[in-house]
Design an enzyme around this catalytic site. Structure first.
Site, PDB file in Angstrom:
ATOM      1  N   GLU A  97       7.228   2.451  -6.561  1.00 41.67           N
ATOM      2  CA  GLU A  97       7.278   2.125  -5.167  1.00 41.67           C
ATOM      3  C   GLU A  97       7.747   3.253  -4.235  1.00 41.67           C
ATOM      4  O   GLU A  97       8.170   4.279  -4.609  1.00 41.67           O
ATOM      5  CB  GLU A  97       8.699   0.980  -5.425  1.00 41.67           C
ATOM      6  N   ASP A  98       7.507   3.060  -2.959  1.00 42.53           N
ATOM      7  CA  ASP A  98       7.731   3.998  -2.153  1.00 42.53           C
ATOM      8  C   ASP A  98       9.250   3.919  -1.535  1.00 42.53           C
ATOM      9  O   ASP A  98       9.994   4.959  -1.591  1.00 42.53           O
ATOM     10  CB  ASP A  98       6.788   3.680  -0.599  1.00 42.53           C
ATOM     11  N   ASP A 155       4.209   2.990   6.496  1.00 39.81           N
ATOM     12  CA  ASP A 155       3.588   2.771   7.622  1.00 39.81           C
ATOM     13  C   ASP A 155       4.694   2.110   8.623  1.00 39.81           C
ATOM     14  O   ASP A 155       5.624   1.390   8.312  1.00 39.81           O
ATOM     15  CB  ASP A 155       2.464   1.827   7.588  1.00 39.81           C
ATOM     16  N   ASP A 171      14.949  -1.092  -0.076  1.00 43.27           N
ATOM     17  CA  ASP A 171      15.606  -1.305   0.896  1.00 43.27           C
ATOM     18  C   ASP A 171      16.697  -2.090   0.723  1.00 43.27           C
ATOM     19  O   ASP A 171      17.731  -1.801   0.059  1.00 43.27           O
ATOM     20  CB  ASP A 171      15.046  -1.845   2.162  1.00 43.27           C
ATOM     21  N   LYS A 184       0.812  -1.324   0.015  1.00 44.29           N
ATOM     22  CA  LYS A 184      -0.051  -0.083   0.020  1.00 44.29           C
ATOM     23  C   LYS A 184       0.908   1.206  -0.111  1.00 44.29           C
ATOM     24  O   LYS A 184       0.470   2.486  -0.260  1.00 44.29           O
ATOM     25  CB  LYS A 184      -0.768   0.115   1.342  1.00 44.29           C
ATOM     26  N   GLY A 185       2.200   0.915   0.249  1.00 41.06           N
ATOM     27  CA  GLY A 185       3.182   2.301   0.457  1.00 41.06           C
ATOM     28  C   GLY A 185       3.095   3.009  -0.761  1.00 41.06           C
ATOM     29  O   GLY A 185       3.416   4.338  -0.472  1.00 41.06           O
ATOM     30  N   ARG A 208       0.613   6.248   7.727  1.00 39.79           N
ATOM     31  CA  ARG A 208       0.804   6.442   6.151  1.00 39.79           C
ATOM     32  C   ARG A 208       0.186   7.949   5.823  1.00 39.79           C
ATOM     33  O   ARG A 208       0.509   8.290   4.582  1.00 39.79           O
ATOM     34  CB  ARG A 208      -0.146   5.342   5.553  1.00 39.79           C
ATOM     35  N   VAL A 217      11.668   4.800   8.319  1.00 43.54           N
ATOM     36  CA  VAL A 217      10.909   6.093   8.182  1.00 43.54           C
ATOM     37  C   VAL A 217       9.449   5.612   7.779  1.00 43.54           C
ATOM     38  O   VAL A 217       9.056   4.567   7.386  1.00 43.54           O
ATOM     39  CB  VAL A 217      11.464   6.691   6.847  1.00 43.54           C
TER      40      VAL A 217
HETATM   41  P1  5GP Z   1      13.101  -4.684   0.292  1.00 42.18           P
HETATM   42  O1  5GP Z   1      12.410  -5.722  -0.214  1.00 42.18           O
HETATM   43  O2  5GP Z   1      13.811  -3.514  -0.583  1.00 42.18           O
HETATM   44  O3  5GP Z   1      13.942  -4.737   1.561  1.00 42.18           O
HETATM   45  O4  5GP Z   1      11.880  -3.787   1.119  1.00 42.18           O
HETATM   46  C1  5GP Z   1      10.993  -3.120   0.596  1.00 42.18           C
HETATM   47  C2  5GP Z   1       9.669  -2.718   1.331  1.00 42.18           C
HETATM   48  O5  5GP Z   1       9.982  -2.815   2.568  1.00 42.18           O
HETATM   49  C3  5GP Z   1       9.046  -1.431   1.001  1.00 42.18           C
HETATM   50  O6  5GP Z   1       8.132  -1.525  -0.008  1.00 42.18           O
HETATM   51  C4  5GP Z   1       8.425  -1.114   2.453  1.00 42.18           C
HETATM   52  O7  5GP Z   1       7.320  -1.811   2.520  1.00 42.18           O
HETATM   53  C5  5GP Z   1       9.496  -1.917   3.262  1.00 42.18           C
HETATM   54  N1  5GP Z   1      10.465  -0.901   4.057  1.00 42.18           N
HETATM   55  C6  5GP Z   1      11.804  -0.783   3.943  1.00 42.18           C
HETATM   56  N2  5GP Z   1      12.191   0.103   4.435  1.00 42.18           N
HETATM   57  C7  5GP Z   1      11.306   0.957   5.106  1.00 42.18           C
HETATM   58  C8  5GP Z   1      11.302   1.897   6.081  1.00 42.18           C
HETATM   59  O8  5GP Z   1      12.205   2.776   6.541  1.00 42.18           O
HETATM   60  N3  5GP Z   1       9.927   2.359   6.301  1.00 42.18           N
HETATM   61  C9  5GP Z   1       8.758   1.523   6.122  1.00 42.18           C
HETATM   62  N4  5GP Z   1       7.854   1.900   6.804  1.00 42.18           N
HETATM   63  N5  5GP Z   1       8.897   0.548   5.300  1.00 42.18           N
HETATM   64  C10 5GP Z   1      10.046  -0.029   4.738  1.00 42.18           C
END
Ligand code: 5GP
Length: 189
Positions: A108-109, A168, A112, A52-53, A174, A162
């Site tokens: 994408e939001d 969230d 990470d 949902k981000g 959110r 964050v």
């Molecule tokens: P990845 O697969 O790149 O490790 O993770 C991506 C997802 O992790 C993002 O779409 C998000 O939902 C969540 N995420 C990663 N870092 C953060 C953060 O700092 N804050 C929040 N709220 N979600 C995060």
């Protein structure tokens, strides 16, 4: 605290600091949309938002774009209420539309570890689109575990958790207009 004036009073005690204020998010999205407009001139885009981000990134980006665009959404398993990646990706909601031969831009939001989008781009590429690129409002380069080409990046952020502007913590925050960090007390600290 006057620097938290944009945070609704009910959330103010939970917020440690504002990392990226609303006005900067808005200005950067306008710039990114201009880049996308240039790159896709004469084409028609399918924007794929990751729920949902990415809802506010999608809403604001789409309204700045001038190339014709359609929107679709996917939902994948994410963090739940914890703050570290499991690396396990599950599709909870797939696209409504076929993407064969189309120009797809994943919206994408935050990237990470990159594991979620790595999985998602491979999955979408297997459906024979004309192209697949990624736009992410935020990136945490220091956390990357896979080599993931992200074509459009809003801001690089440090390795901090964050929330706000769609992001969230346990489904809260959110709706905050800024990207903020949370006070340790929120995490039970
Ligand atoms: P990845 O697969 O790149 O490790 O993770 C991506 C997802 O992790 C993002 O779409 C998000 O939902 C969540 N995420 C990663 N870092 C953060 C953060 O700092 N804050 C929040 N709220 N979600 C995060």
């Amino acid at each position: 605290m006057s620097e938290l004036a944009s945070i609704p009073p009910t959330f103010r005690d939970d917020v440690e600091s504002i990392l990226i204020p609303e006005a900067e998010l808005d200005a950067r999205l306008a710039e990114l949309a201009a880049e996308v407009d240039r790159d896709y001139a004469g084409k028609e885009l399918l924007l794929v938002g990751v729920l949902k981000g990415a809802i506010f990134v999608m809403a604001d980006l789409a309204r700045y774009l001038t190339v014709p665009s359609a929107m679709d959404f996917m939902a994948v398993s994410s963090y739940g209420s914890s703050t570290s990646s499991s690396g396990v990706v599950r599709i909870l909601k797939d696209l409504d539309t076929e993407i064969e031969g189309r120009d797809v831009l994943i919206v994408e939001d935050i990237v990470d570890s990159g594991l979620t989008l790595d999985y998602l781009t491979k999955n979408l590429r297997s459906r024979q689109p004309a192209s697949v690129e990624i736009l992410s409002l935020l990136t945490k380069p220091s956390r990357r575990e896979v080599d993931l080409p992200v074509k459009y990046i809003g801001f690089e952020v440090p390795d901090v958790f964050v929330v706000g502007y769609g992001l969230d913590y346990a489904e809260r925050y959110r709706s905050l207009r800024d990207i903020v960090t949370l006070a340790p007390s929120v995490y039970g600290g």
